[in-house]
Design a protein around this motif. Structure first.
Motif, short mmCIF file in Angstrom:
data_model
loop_
_atom_site.label_atom_id
_atom_site.label_comp_id
_atom_site.label_asym_id
_atom_site.label_seq_id
_atom_site.Cartn_x
_atom_site.Cartn_y
_atom_site.Cartn_z
N LEU A 1 -72.78 3.39 25.23
CA LEU A 1 -72.52 4.78 25.61
C LEU A 1 -71.07 5.10 25.20
O LEU A 1 -70.16 4.36 25.56
N LYS A 2 -70.91 6.21 24.50
CA LYS A 2 -69.59 6.50 23.96
C LYS A 2 -69.30 7.98 24.09
O LYS A 2 -70.11 8.81 23.66
N ASP A 3 -68.19 8.30 24.70
CA ASP A 3 -67.80 9.71 24.66
C ASP A 3 -66.33 9.81 24.30
O ASP A 3 -65.63 8.80 24.23
N TYR A 4 -65.90 11.02 24.03
CA TYR A 4 -64.52 11.18 23.59
C TYR A 4 -63.65 11.63 24.77
O TYR A 4 -62.84 10.86 25.26
N ASN A 5 -63.83 12.87 25.21
CA ASN A 5 -63.01 13.28 26.36
C ASN A 5 -63.83 13.72 27.56
O ASN A 5 -63.29 14.17 28.56
#
Lengths: 235, 288
Positions: free
Chosen positions: B210-214
């Motif tokens: 799972l990857k998010d930026y902000n």
């Protein structure tokens, strides 16, 4: 009689193999005396070396020409015909193929440039230039201000291709429904902001591999969004 | 006499003109016999697309377009007999049309595979064993009980997946992604500014990225869940609630200075949970 001839051929073959192994380094300017010595003794290798040197001299004077769009289409068609590019891959591959990603020279350029950048980011710590003494907070990027300040030569191609994609997008988006246009613009603004922030982080901490990963991912995603927008046909 | 005839002509023309100016919605309903696992593709512009799996080897379509100047094309292959492939496409006959939406409701065989594009509209899929490739620009995508490979992409729309059990790949730029009660062993989700919410268990040997930026990320795990977590951020925070305990790794991974991270094992650590955020908060909680 035959034994002596065989021995001579074997010795030549060994010397030729050595020549073959070192000729590339020699042509790149490294000191390889074996190459010159063997080229003088062996007629075949001598001619080969002369040809390669001739090619190098002549190719230096040739201009770099971008291939026309049909070349990419032909390459894709040939790869597909040979089964190298499979239309029925994973759903994800099909999604890409539906966008005719590889049919678009700009997209191919963007991906090629991304590969260059990926190598640069993973190999070179100094890809984003020397560490500055103090970093001022970067202004928030908008879709009109492409977040690509001057960095190393490794991603110049990427910068150029991204700028071309963005320029084509600005022309293309005029025909979009206002809601679609707004959605794409918001997405690109977010990605530009993230690119700028990641670059800022990498400049401050060149060893931060996670920041590098994010920078590359943001570039990749931006190329994909622009490509999807350019392929968007209002249906 | 002549005046009388003209008035009769006008009596006919005026209502027809009104009909042309304010055309009502047009409806298409069709049932086609198919194989048990057909490939169904749909290309729409705007409106709701709902697809439900059913036991029959048939596709039942109901589409309602905002105007008769929107055409719904139905193609099938082979052209006769049970269809192995079906394609539905919306064609806008008048580009000046104000409302270009078409709503689709499809009942499809459970084994169907789907490819759906609905740039300005929402997509809802229920109960399917085949794979589904779904993309939208701004619409919401909602999927429940899909057993096949899911590939979902949106630019601004939210994505929701309930009880997916096949491989999952979901990407958004501004949309949030919500995953509830997944039984997938491979799950990869990313968003730039949206949030990520995961609630449920992890399969032994499963890999969850799972990857998010902000945006923020929230993981609600079962007390019995067994996983090894690698959570790291560049400028964000990683917070594990006190009621969920982790055994620290023997050789913790390198932590960049200034970053927040958590590397640990919950229970026996049989699944791999890889969580990354650039500047958002990653929170791991136990399900009550």
């Amino acid at each position: 009689m035959f034994d002596e001839k065989d021995k001579k051929i074997a010795a030549e073959s060994e010397a030729c193999r050595l020549f073959d192994a070192q000729v590339a380094d020699y042509l790149e300017g490294e000191d390889r005396p074996v190459v010159l010595a063997h080229a003088k003794e062996c007629a075949f290798c001598g001619v080969l070396l002369a040809d390669l040197q001739g090619l190098m001299v002549q190719s230096q004077g040739m201009p770099l020409v971008d291939p026309p769009a049909r070349v990419w289409a032909n390459i894709r068609a040939t790869l597909a015909a040979e089964g190298v590019l499979r239309e029925q891959g994973t759903l994800w591959e099909r999604w890409f193929s539906r966008l005719t990603l590889f049919g678009s020279p700009a997209a191919v350029g963007a991906l090629a440039a991304l590969v260059v950048l990926a190598v640069g980011l993973s190999v070179s710590r100094n890809v984003v230039g020397p560490r500055p003494a103090a970093v001022k907070p970067a202004p928030i990027a908008t879709q009109e201000t492409v977040a690509l300040p001057a960095i190393s030569s490794e991603d110049n191609a990427l910068a150029r291709t991204m700028a071309e994609l963005e320029s084509s997008y600005r022309v293309r988006k005029v025909s979009f429904e206002p809601a679609v246009q707004a959605t794409y613009d918001r997405g690109l603004d977010s990605l530009n902001a993230s690119i700028q922030e990641c670059r800022d982080s990498v400049q401050r901490e060149p060893d931060n591999s996670l920041a590098r990963e994010y920078l590359l991912a943001a570039y990749e995603q931006k190329a994909q969004v622009l490509t999807a927008a350019l392929e968007y046909d209002g249906r | 006499m002549k005046r009388f005839r003209l008035s009769r002509v006008w009596l006919l023309i005026v209502p027809l003109a009104f009909l042309g100016a304010t055309p009502g919605p047009s409806r298409v309903e069709k049932t086609v016999d198919t194989t048990a696992d057909p490939l169904i593709s749909l290309s729409n512009l705007k409106g709701h697309v709902t697809v439900k799996g059913w036991e029959k080897s048939q596709v039942h379509l109901v589409s309602v377009s905002a105007s008769p100047r929107i055409e719904v094309d139905v193609e099938q292959f082979p052209p006769s007999g049970r269809a192995a492939k079906m394609h539905f496409a919306t064609h806008i006959l008048d580009p000046q049309l104000g409302d270009k939406s078409t709503d689709y409701s499809l009942d499809v065989p459970l084994g169907s595979s789907l490819q759906i594009r609905n740039p300005e509209g929402s997509v809802q899929i229920q109960t399917l064993q085949g794979e589904a490739s779904l993309d939208s620009v701004g619409g919401t995508i909602s999927v429940s009980d899909v057993a096949g490979h899911l590939a979902i992409r949106s630019i601004g729309g939210d994505i929701e997946m309930v009880r997916p059990s096949g491989r999952v790949e979901a990407d958004s730029v501004n949309g949030s992604v919500r995953i509830v009660s997944a039984s997938s062993s491979r799950l990869r989700v990313s968003t730039t500014s949206g949030k990520i919410f995961y609630e449920g268990d992890f399969l032994p040997g499963g890999v969850y990225e799972l990857k998010d930026y902000n945006g923020d990320m929230e993981i609600l795990a079962l007390a019995s869940a067994s996983f090894e977590v690698n959570a790291s951020t560049v400028r964000g925070k990683v917070i594990a609630d006190p009621d969920i305990s982790f055994k620290p790794k023997r050789h913790p991974a390198f932590r960049p200075p200034g970053s927040s991270s958590l590397f640990g094992t919950h229970n026996t650590g049989s699944a791999n949970l890889d969580l990354t955020s650039f500047s958002g908060t990653i929170r791991i909680r136990r399900l009550p």
